[in-house]
Design a protein around this motif. Structure first.
Motif, PDB file in Angstrom:
ATOM      1  N   UNK A  11       3.955 -10.704 -16.962  1.00 15.75           N
ATOM      2  CA  UNK A  11       3.932 -10.512 -15.796  1.00 15.75           C
ATOM      3  C   UNK A  11       4.857 -10.708 -14.673  1.00 15.75           C
ATOM      4  N   UNK A  12       5.365 -11.932 -14.780  1.00 15.13           N
ATOM      5  CA  UNK A  12       6.623 -12.469 -14.066  1.00 15.13           C
ATOM      6  C   UNK A  12       7.709 -11.769 -14.205  1.00 15.13           C
ATOM      7  N   UNK A  13       7.978 -11.448 -15.624  1.00 10.44           N
ATOM      8  CA  UNK A  13       9.213 -10.684 -15.882  1.00 10.44           C
ATOM      9  C   UNK A  13       9.162  -9.277 -15.424  1.00 10.44           C
ATOM     10  N   UNK A  14       8.177  -8.607 -15.595  1.00  9.70           N
ATOM     11  CA  UNK A  14       7.834  -7.404 -15.172  1.00  9.70           C
ATOM     12  C   UNK A  14       8.233  -7.111 -13.614  1.00  9.70           C
ATOM     13  N   UNK A  15       7.573  -8.083 -12.874  1.00 15.25           N
ATOM     14  CA  UNK A  15       7.449  -8.218 -11.530  1.00 15.25           C
ATOM     15  C   UNK A  15       9.137  -8.532 -10.997  1.00 15.25           C
ATOM     16  N   UNK A  16       9.750  -9.206 -11.672  1.00 14.68           N
ATOM     17  CA  UNK A  16      10.935  -9.524 -11.236  1.00 14.68           C
ATOM     18  C   UNK A  16      12.014  -8.466 -11.674  1.00 14.68           C
ATOM     19  N   UNK A  17      11.858  -7.979 -12.723  1.00 18.46           N
ATOM     20  CA  UNK A  17      12.959  -7.326 -13.394  1.00 18.46           C
ATOM     21  C   UNK A  17      12.759  -5.766 -13.862  1.00 18.46           C
ATOM     22  N   UNK A  18      11.455  -5.308 -13.718  1.00 21.54           N
ATOM     23  CA  UNK A  18      11.206  -4.017 -14.016  1.00 21.54           C
ATOM     24  C   UNK A  18      11.410  -2.963 -12.773  1.00 21.54           C
ATOM     25  N   UNK A  19      12.695  -3.122 -12.293  1.00 25.57           N
ATOM     26  CA  UNK A  19      13.351  -2.359 -11.179  1.00 25.57           C
ATOM     27  C   UNK A  19      14.809  -2.685 -11.454  1.00 25.57           C
ATOM     28  N   UNK A  20      15.401  -2.219 -10.397  1.00 24.64           N
ATOM     29  CA  UNK A  20      17.062  -2.323 -10.389  1.00 24.64           C
ATOM     30  C   UNK A  20      17.331  -3.762 -10.271  1.00 24.64           C
ATOM     31  N   UNK A  21      17.798  -4.571 -10.951  1.00 17.67           N
ATOM     32  CA  UNK A  21      17.930  -5.837 -10.985  1.00 17.67           C
ATOM     33  C   UNK A  21      19.315  -6.210 -11.344  1.00 17.67           C
ATOM     34  N   UNK A  22      20.109  -7.106 -10.714  1.00 16.12           N
ATOM     35  CA  UNK A  22      21.388  -7.550 -10.898  1.00 16.12           C
ATOM     36  C   UNK A  22      21.228  -8.867 -11.706  1.00 16.12           C
ATOM     37  N   UNK A  23      21.853  -8.851 -13.059  1.00 19.45           N
ATOM     38  CA  UNK A  23      21.939  -9.981 -13.934  1.00 19.45           C
ATOM     39  C   UNK A  23      23.218 -10.259 -14.304  1.00 19.45           C
ATOM     40  N   UNK A  24      23.561 -11.417 -14.506  1.00 23.22           N
ATOM     41  CA  UNK A  24      24.645 -11.756 -15.332  1.00 23.22           C
ATOM     42  C   UNK A  24      24.809 -11.498 -16.897  1.00 23.22           C
ATOM     43  N   UNK A  25      25.620 -10.858 -17.487  1.00 22.72           N
ATOM     44  CA  UNK A  25      25.787 -10.680 -18.765  1.00 22.72           C
ATOM     45  C   UNK A  25      26.995 -11.086 -19.551  1.00 22.72           C
ATOM     46  N   UNK A  26      26.742 -12.160 -20.241  1.00 21.14           N
ATOM     47  CA  UNK A  26      27.801 -12.804 -21.099  1.00 21.14           C
ATOM     48  C   UNK A  26      27.808 -12.337 -22.505  1.00 21.14           C
ATOM     49  N   UNK A  27      29.229 -11.945 -22.646  1.00 19.71           N
ATOM     50  CA  UNK A  27      29.640 -11.711 -24.154  1.00 19.71           C
ATOM     51  C   UNK A  27      30.937 -12.450 -24.829  1.00 19.71           C
ATOM     52  N   UNK A  28      31.150 -12.515 -25.909  1.00 18.45           N
ATOM     53  CA  UNK A  28      32.295 -13.214 -26.327  1.00 18.45           C
ATOM     54  C   UNK A  28      33.362 -12.282 -26.589  1.00 18.45           C
ATOM     55  N   UNK A  29      34.613 -12.523 -26.221  1.00 24.46           N
ATOM     56  CA  UNK A  29      35.910 -11.805 -26.431  1.00 24.46           C
ATOM     57  C   UNK A  29      36.704 -12.858 -27.232  1.00 24.46           C
ATOM     58  N   UNK A  30      36.544 -12.529 -28.562  1.00 20.40           N
ATOM     59  CA  UNK A  30      37.137 -13.748 -29.619  1.00 20.40           C
ATOM     60  C   UNK A  30      36.135 -14.951 -29.617  1.00 20.40           C
ATOM     61  N   UNK A  31      37.005 -15.947 -29.161  1.00 16.55           N
ATOM     62  CA  UNK A  31      36.187 -17.161 -28.711  1.00 16.55           C
ATOM     63  C   UNK A  31      36.266 -17.476 -27.287  1.00 16.55           C
ATOM     64  N   UNK A  32      36.319 -16.493 -26.693  1.00 19.15           N
ATOM     65  CA  UNK A  32      36.384 -16.837 -24.924  1.00 19.15           C
ATOM     66  C   UNK A  32      35.320 -15.995 -24.567  1.00 19.15           C
ATOM     67  N   UNK A  33      34.222 -16.853 -23.796  1.00 21.71           N
ATOM     68  CA  UNK A  33      33.116 -16.164 -22.997  1.00 21.71           C
ATOM     69  C   UNK A  33      33.695 -15.319 -22.041  1.00 21.71           C
TER      70      UNK A  33
END
Length: 146
Positions: A11-33
């Motif tokens: 319920x908390x996840x839906x309340x907070x994020x089931x809308x337009x939400x800004x989040x940080x997304x981290x990926x790896x580029x080779x060994x560098x985040x």
């Protein structure tokens, strides 16, 4: 419900994020985040992002689909997957929900649905930590049925 994803936390996840939400997304580029802020919409254990298939984040996810996310007292890990073009028939229902969630900016010229590289990124969460009113929830997200 899954014992490691209690109803209260769902319920908390839906309340907070089931809308337009800004989040940080981290990926790896080779060994560098690499990390960037994205607009995301949460539904059933996954975040969805409308993005561009040729972007750095999508190229990085193609090489290594393991990602991390963070926002509004939630941090988690997941697997990134390109669901394909926003106008693909299989994405029709999801695309409608994303357009509604992102309505305040979606039509401002930033998103070109006619471009075949405009795609939907799905981040299927595997685990995370959620905080709410002094309570910590250590979450393991159910594996989606295939």
């Amino acid at each position: 419900m899954h014992e490691n994803f209690p109803l209260k936390a769902q319920g908390i996840m839906e309340e907070r994020f089931r809308c337009d939400s800004q989040i940080a997304l981290a990926t790896l580029d080779g060994g560098m985040p690499s990390v960037r802020t994205v607009n995301a919409y949460y539904e059933d254990g996954a975040f969805y992002v409308v993005t561009y298939a040729l972007s750095n984040k999508m190229r990085q996810i193609e090489k290594n689909p393991a990602v991390a996310v963070c926002g509004d007292w939630f941090t988690g890990h997941g697997i990134g997957e390109n669901l394909g073009h926003i106008l693909d028939k299989k994405n029709e229902a999801l695309a409608r929900r994303l357009r509604a969630a992102f309505a305040s900016w979606y039509g401002n010229g930033h998103t070109n649905e006619a471009d075949p590289n405009t795609c939907i990124l799905c981040i299927r969460l595997t685990d995370g930590v959620l905080f709410s009113h002094g309570v910590r929830y250590d979450l393991v997200f159910p594996t989606p049925a295939v």
